[in-house]
Design an enzyme around this catalytic site. Sequence first.
Site, short mmCIF file in Angstrom:
data_model
loop_
_atom_site.label_atom_id
_atom_site.label_comp_id
_atom_site.label_asym_id
_atom_site.label_seq_id
_atom_site.Cartn_x
_atom_site.Cartn_y
_atom_site.Cartn_z
N HIS A 298 12.01 7.16 -3.08
CA HIS A 298 10.71 7.67 -2.40
C HIS A 298 10.88 8.96 -2.17
O HIS A 298 11.89 9.62 -2.11
CB HIS A 298 10.45 6.98 -1.05
CG HIS A 298 9.65 5.42 -1.18
ND1 HIS A 298 9.20 4.77 -0.11
CD2 HIS A 298 9.89 4.51 -2.24
CE1 HIS A 298 8.94 3.61 -0.52
NE2 HIS A 298 9.19 3.36 -1.73
N GLU B 70 10.11 11.10 0.35
CA GLU B 70 10.92 11.47 1.58
C GLU B 70 12.40 11.39 1.42
O GLU B 70 13.06 12.02 1.81
CB GLU B 70 10.36 10.33 2.78
CG GLU B 70 8.94 10.73 3.32
CD GLU B 70 8.17 9.51 2.28
OE1 GLU B 70 8.68 9.09 0.92
OE2 GLU B 70 7.34 9.13 2.87
N CYS C 214 7.40 4.97 4.50
CA CYS C 214 7.24 3.51 4.61
C CYS C 214 8.67 3.11 5.59
O CYS C 214 9.26 4.27 6.21
CB CYS C 214 7.84 2.97 3.34
SG CYS C 214 9.36 3.38 2.82
N CYS D 181 12.18 4.59 4.49
CA CYS D 181 12.20 6.21 4.74
C CYS D 181 12.13 6.70 6.23
O CYS D 181 12.83 7.47 6.67
CB CYS D 181 10.95 6.98 4.02
SG CYS D 181 11.08 6.69 2.15
#
Length: 180
Positions: A99, A101, A125, A128
């Site tokens: 992801h 992040e 999410c 993260c």
Amino acid sequence: MKNGAENLCRILENAKLNPENVKRDDYISWEEYFMAVTIATSHRSKDPATQVGCVLVNEDNHIVGAGYNGFPNGISDDEYPWGKQSENPLETKYTYVVHAEMNAIMNATARQLKNCRLYTTRFPCNECAKLVIQARIGEIIYLDDKEEQWQSQAARKMFNTARIPTRKYQKTGRKIVIEL
Ligand SMILES: Nc1ccn([C@H]2C[C@H](O)[C@@H](COP(=O)(O)O)O2)c(=O)n1
Ligand SMILES: [Zn+2]
């Protein structure tokens, strides 16, 4: 001496009247700048369906990390699946993609991410969120949130418990054009 001071005042007054000597006032705000860099970062993503960007900013307004969603280093964008729908998890992107992040945190130049602000085009999410909390990041500023997704709900629940404030970026309507 009196005339000298008067002359200097007159020169300074004239200078102020000259627009070339006065700073421009239509520069973008810090918030617009950081979200613009966040959106631009998302444009590096190879995900055909969803491109996410993330930028980490410290208390001195220095960008200390940036990332976008993509496969881990050395994992070919051309050999691994970008699909979303499959009975076999080994054939979907979700199994492999890092992801935005996570990439921003891993790419961070500052050892200490404590109290940094995290700008992201998509609300984090749950996976993260764990890294964000462990890195002691101080605030989340997001563009969009898929509130109906359980991953987003779980992330918000953890941020609330960890007392990490989140806020939706307020669009100003300003548009900038970048010719590359
Ligand atoms: N906070 C998030 C949420 C999602 N992503 C990435 C992961 C995937 O590459 C894509 C989501 O896929 P979709 O089901 O929307 O096509 O976005 C992320 O980096 N950060
Ligand atoms: Zn995530």
